[in-house]
Design a protein around this motif. Structure first.
Motif, PDB file in Angstrom:
ATOM      1  N   ARG A   1      57.257   0.264  48.039  1.00  0.00           N
ATOM      2  CA  ARG A   1      57.441  -0.597  46.983  1.00  0.00           C
ATOM      3  C   ARG A   1      57.882   0.365  45.650  1.00  0.00           C
ATOM      4  NH1 ARG A   1      52.027  -1.172  47.718  1.00  0.00           N
ATOM      5  NH2 ARG A   1      50.628  -0.457  45.815  1.00  0.00           N
ATOM      6  N   GLU A   2      57.483   1.347  45.603  1.00  0.00           N
ATOM      7  CA  GLU A   2      57.979   2.250  44.366  1.00  0.00           C
ATOM      8  C   GLU A   2      59.319   2.589  44.279  1.00  0.00           C
ATOM      9  OE1 GLU A   2      53.643   1.626  44.853  1.00  0.00           O
ATOM     10  OE2 GLU A   2      54.924   2.908  46.172  1.00  0.00           O
ATOM     11  N   VAL A   3      59.984   2.601  45.675  1.00  0.00           N
ATOM     12  CA  VAL A   3      61.402   3.099  45.277  1.00  0.00           C
ATOM     13  C   VAL A   3      62.178   1.999  44.714  1.00  0.00           C
ATOM     14  CG1 VAL A   3      63.629   3.265  46.715  1.00  0.00           C
ATOM     15  CG2 VAL A   3      61.333   3.924  47.593  1.00  0.00           C
TER      16      VAL A   3
ATOM     17  N   VAL B   1      66.317  11.719  43.434  1.00  0.00           N
ATOM     18  CA  VAL B   1      66.892  11.121  44.909  1.00  0.00           C
ATOM     19  C   VAL B   1      66.232  11.748  45.983  1.00  0.00           C
ATOM     20  CG1 VAL B   1      68.969  10.718  45.990  1.00  0.00           C
ATOM     21  CG2 VAL B   1      69.065  10.692  43.582  1.00  0.00           C
ATOM     22  N   CYS B   2      65.785  10.942  47.027  1.00  0.00           N
ATOM     23  CA  CYS B   2      65.150  11.444  48.226  1.00  0.00           C
ATOM     24  C   CYS B   2      65.984  10.922  49.652  1.00  0.00           C
ATOM     25  CB  CYS B   2      63.894  10.867  48.468  1.00  0.00           C
ATOM     26  SG  CYS B   2      62.485  11.690  47.317  1.00  0.00           S
ATOM     27  N   THR B   3      66.530  12.022  50.178  1.00  0.00           N
ATOM     28  CA  THR B   3      67.121  12.139  51.368  1.00  0.00           C
ATOM     29  C   THR B   3      66.583  12.113  52.786  1.00  0.00           C
ATOM     30  OG1 THR B   3      67.996  14.156  51.697  1.00  0.00           O
ATOM     31  CG2 THR B   3      69.443  12.449  50.242  1.00  0.00           C
ATOM     32  N   HIS B   4      65.052  12.007  52.601  1.00  0.00           N
ATOM     33  CA  HIS B   4      64.488  12.103  53.853  1.00  0.00           C
ATOM     34  C   HIS B   4      63.184  11.250  53.341  1.00  0.00           C
ATOM     35  CE1 HIS B   4      61.164  13.737  56.772  1.00  0.00           C
ATOM     36  NE2 HIS B   4      62.532  14.111  57.510  1.00  0.00           N
ATOM     37  N   PRO B   5      62.430  10.518  54.508  1.00  0.00           N
ATOM     38  CA  PRO B   5      61.356   9.616  54.129  1.00  0.00           C
ATOM     39  C   PRO B   5      60.150  10.245  53.685  1.00  0.00           C
ATOM     40  CG  PRO B   5      61.835   9.781  56.635  1.00  0.00           C
ATOM     41  CD  PRO B   5      62.984  10.477  55.936  1.00  0.00           C
ATOM     42  N   ILE B   6      59.737  11.706  53.983  1.00  0.00           N
ATOM     43  CA  ILE B   6      58.573  12.292  53.395  1.00  0.00           C
ATOM     44  C   ILE B   6      58.439  12.586  52.115  1.00  0.00           C
ATOM     45  CG2 ILE B   6      57.304  14.288  53.642  1.00  0.00           C
ATOM     46  CD1 ILE B   6      57.584  14.569  56.597  1.00  0.00           C
ATOM     47  N   PRO B   7      59.485  13.265  51.559  1.00  0.00           N
ATOM     48  CA  PRO B   7      59.615  13.294  49.917  1.00  0.00           C
ATOM     49  C   PRO B   7      59.514  11.975  49.172  1.00  0.00           C
ATOM     50  CG  PRO B   7      61.326  14.223  51.004  1.00  0.00           C
ATOM     51  CD  PRO B   7      60.681  13.900  52.224  1.00  0.00           C
ATOM     52  N   SER B   8      60.122  11.003  50.106  1.00  0.00           N
ATOM     53  CA  SER B   8      60.478   9.588  49.279  1.00  0.00           C
ATOM     54  C   SER B   8      58.968   9.129  49.144  1.00  0.00           C
ATOM     55  CB  SER B   8      61.176   8.794  50.046  1.00  0.00           C
ATOM     56  OG  SER B   8      61.225   7.405  49.643  1.00  0.00           O
ATOM     57  N   ALA B   9      58.046   9.213  50.447  1.00  0.00           N
ATOM     58  CA  ALA B   9      56.780   8.848  50.366  1.00  0.00           C
ATOM     59  C   ALA B   9      55.848   9.825  49.271  1.00  0.00           C
ATOM     60  CB  ALA B   9      56.366   8.789  51.777  1.00  0.00           C
TER      61      ALA B   9
ATOM     62  N   PRO C   1      63.010   6.968  37.875  1.00  0.00           N
ATOM     63  CA  PRO C   1      63.455   6.247  38.845  1.00  0.00           C
ATOM     64  C   PRO C   1      63.499   7.051  40.143  1.00  0.00           C
ATOM     65  CG  PRO C   1      64.667   5.871  36.789  1.00  0.00           C
ATOM     66  CD  PRO C   1      63.758   6.999  36.622  1.00  0.00           C
ATOM     67  N   LEU C   2      63.061   6.578  41.242  1.00  0.00           N
ATOM     68  CA  LEU C   2      63.331   6.895  42.565  1.00  0.00           C
ATOM     69  C   LEU C   2      64.481   6.143  43.333  1.00  0.00           C
ATOM     70  CD1 LEU C   2      62.527   8.730  44.989  1.00  0.00           C
ATOM     71  CD2 LEU C   2      60.853   7.149  45.363  1.00  0.00           C
ATOM     72  N   CYS C   3      65.312   7.021  43.659  1.00  0.00           N
ATOM     73  CA  CYS C   3      66.363   6.361  44.532  1.00  0.00           C
ATOM     74  C   CYS C   3      66.419   7.008  45.967  1.00  0.00           C
ATOM     75  CB  CYS C   3      68.002   6.797  43.988  1.00  0.00           C
ATOM     76  SG  CYS C   3      69.169   6.250  45.178  1.00  0.00           S
TER      77      CYS C   3
ATOM     78  N   SER D   1      64.990  16.790  49.858  1.00  0.00           N
ATOM     79  CA  SER D   1      65.205  16.439  51.280  1.00  0.00           C
ATOM     80  C   SER D   1      64.254  17.332  52.077  1.00  0.00           C
ATOM     81  CB  SER D   1      66.656  17.103  51.740  1.00  0.00           C
ATOM     82  OG  SER D   1      66.589  16.849  53.100  1.00  0.00           O
ATOM     83  N   GLU D   2      64.080  17.396  53.331  1.00  0.00           N
ATOM     84  CA  GLU D   2      63.409  18.289  54.231  1.00  0.00           C
ATOM     85  C   GLU D   2      64.247  18.589  55.416  1.00  0.00           C
ATOM     86  OE1 GLU D   2      60.600  19.369  53.929  1.00  0.00           O
ATOM     87  OE2 GLU D   2      59.241  18.237  52.577  1.00  0.00           O
ATOM     88  N   GLY D   3      63.586  19.745  56.050  1.00  0.00           N
ATOM     89  CA  GLY D   3      64.369  20.469  56.984  1.00  0.00           C
ATOM     90  C   GLY D   3      64.400  19.952  58.569  1.00  0.00           C
ATOM     91  N   PHE D   4      63.990  18.610  58.724  1.00  0.00           N
ATOM     92  CA  PHE D   4      63.796  17.958  60.009  1.00  0.00           C
ATOM     93  C   PHE D   4      65.157  17.497  60.471  1.00  0.00           C
ATOM     94  CE2 PHE D   4      59.670  17.630  58.205  1.00  0.00           C
ATOM     95  CZ  PHE D   4      58.834  18.282  59.227  1.00  0.00           C
TER      96      PHE D   4
END
Length: 379
Positions: free
Chosen positions: A148-150, A110-118, A131-133, A10-13
């Motif tokens: 597209r990698e998600v 698992v990413c709950t914020h768009p920055i780590p997901s990116a 696998p990335l969720c 996650s991130e602290g935003f």
């Protein structure tokens, strides 16, 4: 038997993203004893000096320049983070991300914020085979969530699913699970025991929250609520905003037996249980927690972008009302004092119709991903 590892980033935003990660962590461990979880705010973990400065600057921008934030949100609404941006993020803040992943060796990320997901998406483009969720923690789908990698998106509603489909995400990658909230919010506690624990009275109660950052500075709303302190009980939760709490403690209007001031607490679920109305910022996590408790919500000045979308969605479903004027507050106080039994009845109706937001839905999808990964390894 070796446990399967889930790394939640996650991130602290805003506190909601990390709360979602911890909620999922708890649900995963409850769903399967064979799962081991690790929750990290990636930027703060890898760069503890720079990350807090960025978050502080973001908080100031959000609170002081909402029009600018709204413009940026809207102008980039359908755009994913471009490759230059993800590369810059990776080099500036997450140069050790790949090393961290190799060290923790997760079976699913698992990413709950768009920055780590990116960032993880970029590492996957470079060869990472995990696998990335991605869990979208609002009732909207900004383009920055999409890559597209998600491998799997967990989303709050069918409306958010439709937005992802419109942007080319394959239907097989999207699961409508609701936003994951901590299992405690789905439990029904003894109100009598909670009142004893927090020294509360058995009377109509309003809970006022400003989110994890304590953005609840509306003098008019707070003053109006305090004027009814002889008729209703008011609980103010300030989150991490110690300065606002101190100012209210020093204000004579809020020194009353029916007014209670709390800082950061991990027992919001209990306070929602004994409250009859929630006045809050419409963050995705807070709205979802309120929905799990069936509590009626009044939305205070949503932050530009996703909070505005959250407010509109909950209002459209009849679960919340924007505070468009002080009359909204006054009308609700009159309902609590003059028609309390009807308020309780309507709340029960909400509780009777939210079964489709299963508390373990998100965790079960991730367990499925783990099982697929395990089969692939041994096939």
């Amino acid at each position: 038997m070796q446990k399967q590892r889930v790394l939640l980033l996650s991130e602290g935003f805003g506190a909601g993203h990390t709360q979602a990660a911890y909620a999922l962590s708890s649900s995963l461990r409850k769903t399967s004893p064979n799962v081991q979880t690790k929750v990290l705010e990636l930027g703060s973990f890898l760069n503890p000096r720079v990350a807090p400065l960025i978050i502080t600057a973001y908080k100031k921008t959000v609170s002081s320049q909402p029009r600018l934030v709204r413009m940026m949100y809207r102008s980039n609404y359908k755009k994913s983070l471009n490759r230059f941006t993800t590369l810059a993020l990776h080099r500036l803040f997450y140069t050790h991300t790949t090393q961290l992943i190799r060290q923790l060796h997760p079976d699913v990320i698992v990413c709950t914020h768009p920055i780590p997901s990116a960032v993880i998406s970029r590492i996957k483009r470079l060869g990472l085979d995990v696998p990335l969720c991605t869990v979208i923690t609002d009732y909207d789908a900004h383009g920055t969530w999409i890559s597209r990698e998600v491998n799997c998106y967990l989303v709050s509603t069918n409306l958010v699913k439709e937005k992802l489909l419109d942007r080319g995400v394959d239907s097989s990658k999207i699961r409508v699970t609701g936003i994951p909230v901590h299992p405690n919010f789905w439990e029904r506690h003894s109100k009598e025991e909670i009142r004893t624990q927090f020294h509360l009275k058995d009377m109509p109660t309003v809970l006022v929250m400003g989110g994890g950052w304590g953005f609840m500075k509306d003098e008019a709303v707070n003053s109006l609520l305090a004027s009814y302190r002889d008729k209703i009980q008011i609980i103010f939760c300030f989150g991490s905003n110690k300065k606002s709490m101190q100012r209210m403690e020093e204000d004579e209007r809020f020194r009353h037996p029916n007014i209670h001031l709390f800082g950061f607490t991990r027992e919001i679920d209990k306070l929602m249980e004994v409250s009859d109305l929630l006045v809050t910022k419409p963050g995705g996590m807070t709205c979802s927690e309120g929905l799990a408790k069936g509590i009626p919500m009044l939305f205070h000045k949503p932050l530009p972008g996703q909070e505005e979308e959250n407010s509109q969605y909950f209002a459209s479903q009849g679960w919340g009302t924007p505070i468009t004027s002080l009359d909204v507050i006054t009308n609700w106080v009159h309902q609590l004092t003059d028609n309390y039994e009807e308020v309780v009845r309507k709340r029960q109706e909400v509780l009777d119709h939210i079964d489709r937001y299963h508390p373990m839905g998100s965790a079960r999808v991730i367990i499925e991903l783990l099982e697929q990964t395990k089969k692939r390894m041994f096939s």
